[in-house]
Design an enzyme around this catalytic site. Structure first.
Site, mmCIF file in Angstrom:
data_model
loop_
_atom_site.group_PDB
_atom_site.id
_atom_site.type_symbol
_atom_site.label_atom_id
_atom_site.label_comp_id
_atom_site.label_asym_id
_atom_site.label_seq_id
_atom_site.Cartn_x
_atom_site.Cartn_y
_atom_site.Cartn_z
ATOM 1 N N LYS A 3 0.765 -1.198 0.023
ATOM 2 C CA LYS A 3 -0.036 0.041 -0.117
ATOM 3 C C LYS A 3 0.973 1.334 -0.024
ATOM 4 C CE LYS A 3 -3.736 -2.388 2.004
ATOM 5 N NZ LYS A 3 -4.802 -2.673 3.142
ATOM 6 N N GLN A 50 -4.925 -1.635 9.669
ATOM 7 C CA GLN A 50 -4.763 -3.121 8.977
ATOM 8 C C GLN A 50 -5.127 -4.237 9.969
ATOM 9 O OE1 GLN A 50 -3.862 -3.229 5.728
ATOM 10 N NE2 GLN A 50 -3.633 -5.700 5.710
ATOM 11 N N ASP A 108 -11.251 2.615 4.075
ATOM 12 C CA ASP A 108 -11.431 1.183 4.022
ATOM 13 C C ASP A 108 -12.856 0.869 3.891
ATOM 14 O OD1 ASP A 108 -9.364 -0.744 4.048
ATOM 15 O OD2 ASP A 108 -9.144 -0.599 6.101
HETATM 16 N N1 L34 Z 1 -7.796 -2.673 7.355
HETATM 17 N N2 L34 Z 1 -7.084 -4.722 6.717
HETATM 18 C C1 L34 Z 1 -7.538 -3.799 6.251
HETATM 19 N N3 L34 Z 1 -7.919 -3.309 5.134
HETATM 20 C C2 L34 Z 1 -7.787 -3.985 4.269
HETATM 21 O O1 L34 Z 1 -8.115 -3.840 2.778
HETATM 22 C C3 L34 Z 1 -7.121 -5.459 4.464
HETATM 23 N N4 L34 Z 1 -6.908 -6.310 3.617
HETATM 24 C C4 L34 Z 1 -7.128 -7.775 3.621
HETATM 25 C C5 L34 Z 1 -6.587 -8.091 5.127
HETATM 26 N N5 L34 Z 1 -6.504 -6.859 5.955
HETATM 27 C C6 L34 Z 1 -6.922 -5.608 5.762
HETATM 28 C C7 L34 Z 1 -6.006 -6.146 2.487
HETATM 29 O O2 L34 Z 1 -5.121 -5.241 2.494
HETATM 30 C C8 L34 Z 1 -6.516 -8.381 2.564
HETATM 31 N N6 L34 Z 1 -5.725 -7.412 1.872
HETATM 32 C C9 L34 Z 1 -4.864 -7.450 0.933
HETATM 33 C C10 L34 Z 1 -4.018 -6.711 0.270
HETATM 34 C C11 L34 Z 1 -3.219 -6.809 -0.701
HETATM 35 C C12 L34 Z 1 -3.040 -8.150 -1.331
HETATM 36 C C13 L34 Z 1 -3.559 -9.262 -0.368
HETATM 37 C C14 L34 Z 1 -4.491 -8.926 0.261
HETATM 38 C C15 L34 Z 1 -1.978 -8.469 -2.417
HETATM 39 O O3 L34 Z 1 -1.629 -7.481 -3.001
HETATM 40 N N7 L34 Z 1 -1.959 -9.876 -2.519
HETATM 41 C C16 L34 Z 1 -1.046 -10.135 -3.779
HETATM 42 C C17 L34 Z 1 0.054 -10.963 -3.333
HETATM 43 C C18 L34 Z 1 0.858 -10.530 -1.923
HETATM 44 C C19 L34 Z 1 1.743 -11.742 -1.336
HETATM 45 O O4 L34 Z 1 2.750 -12.000 -2.064
HETATM 46 O O5 L34 Z 1 1.525 -12.153 -0.506
HETATM 47 C C20 L34 Z 1 -1.576 -10.757 -4.835
HETATM 48 O O6 L34 Z 1 -1.169 -10.935 -6.206
HETATM 49 O O7 L34 Z 1 -2.776 -11.253 -4.517
#
Ligand code: L34
Length: 294
Positions: A52, A96, A119
């Site tokens: 982020k 988060q 959010d």
């Molecule tokens: N307050 N908590 C708050 N806001 C959110 O919007 C989130 N979330 C979820 C968990 N807790 C939170 C996230 O940010 C899930 N989440 C999130 C954000 C980004 C990615 C996955 C979940 C992401 O970029 N995933 C990548 C892979 C990342 C890795 O290598 O681990 C993908 O390609 O799916």
């Protein structure tokens, strides 16, 4: 079968946001400013928050990362939130999740000023979403809507089955897709742990949205030929042969389900990156006063 490339779409949307930021700044306005509060050292949370902050840099936003140890008290965390609520330099902020067990997540969510709740987790924004009023949409559902829209996937009148009823994904996406809007006007069935004969529902789905957090739970026999499958699951599954000792797996058994689909989102590179861009879109709205006037 078409892959919905969340990573590429996220890049495109970030380029669009960067252009808007440039216009804002050229017009004499300040840059959008997002703050993120990260408590503890959960590796997944660290990686998401890092992503982020990095994305803010990419689009020209200012960002502030507030890092606290896992043993922070609830009242100290509430104090940080009060400060961010009152800080005019910050357009929006997030805490988060998940938080350590001794902290009440509900209390924390309620403490965030809805005007800064980029959010979209505060009940004020959730309620406004449900009634179709201006609001910040929760990031993951917002990201899914963007994918459907940008890939021209028609959901009107379609059978849409959502698996999982969490406050941040399943419940809001079911509301959004049944709204009188575009994308929307779907016939939505929300399934959960008490649903009887889950497969009978999933097999009827034109659009299947899976947010269960159970690695590779959805198998080919549960999916209709030609369905659109949106996989929200991001599970770290131990694997000694992988470089980091784990692999990311969705809630869908991708290799066998993908050939049956008209569209499918991969993991990684699907919904995850779109969650991050949605947060940027909300922060831009917060800065411009598009949702709540300043
Ligand atoms: N307050 N908590 C708050 N806001 C959110 O919007 C989130 N979330 C979820 C968990 N807790 C939170 C996230 O940010 C899930 N989440 C999130 C954000 C980004 C990615 C996955 C979940 C992401 O970029 N995933 C990548 C892979 C990342 C890795 O290598 O681990 C993908 O390609 O799916």
């Amino acid at each position: 079968m078409n892959i919905i490339d969340g990573k590429l779409l996220a890049k495109t949307i970030k380029e669009e946001i960067a252009l808007e930021v440039e216009k804002l700044v050229n017009g004499g306005n300040k840059k959008p400013h997002l703050a993120a509060v990260l408590v503890g050292d959960d590796p997944a949370s660290q990686s998401y928050v890092r992503s982020k902050v990095r994305s803010c840099e990419q689009v020209g936003f200012d960002s502030t990362l507030v890092r606290k140890e896992a043993d922070i008290t609830e009242s100290d965390l509430l104090e940080i939130i009060d400060k961010l609520n009152a800080d005019d330099a910050i357009d929006g902020f997030i805490v988060q999740l998940p938080l350590p067990k001794h902290i009440n997540e509900e209390k924390i969510t309620l403490a965030i000023d809805p005007k800064k709740d980029v959010d979209g987790f505060h009940p004020t924004n959730f309620g406004r979403m449900a009634q179709g009023l201006p609001c910040y949409l929760p990031a993951t559902p917002f990201g899914i809507l963007q994918m459907l829209k940008r890939y021209d996937i028609d959901v009107e009148g379609k059978e849409c089955v959502v698996l999982g009823r969490s406050n941040i994904v399943g419940s809001p996406i079911s509301i959004l897709l049944s709204r009188k809007a575009t994308p929307g006007n779907a016939t939505v069935v929300l399934c959960h742990s008490r649903t009887k004969d889950l497969a009978a529902h999933t097999k009827r789905a034109d659009i299947l949205i899976v947010a269960l957090g159970k690695p590779e739970f959805i198998t080919a026999d549960m999916v209709k030929e030609g369905a659109v499958v949106i996989d929200v699951g991001i599970n770290r599954v131990d694997d000694e042969t992988a470089k980091r000792g784990y692999r990311l797996r969705g809630d869908v058994k991708y290799d066998e389900v993908a050939p049956k689909c008209s569209y499918i989102t991969p993991v990684p590179g699907g919904v995850g990156p779109m969650t991050v861009t949605s947060l940027l879109m909300n922060t831009l709205k917060a800065c411009k006063g598009d949702v709540y006037r300043k």
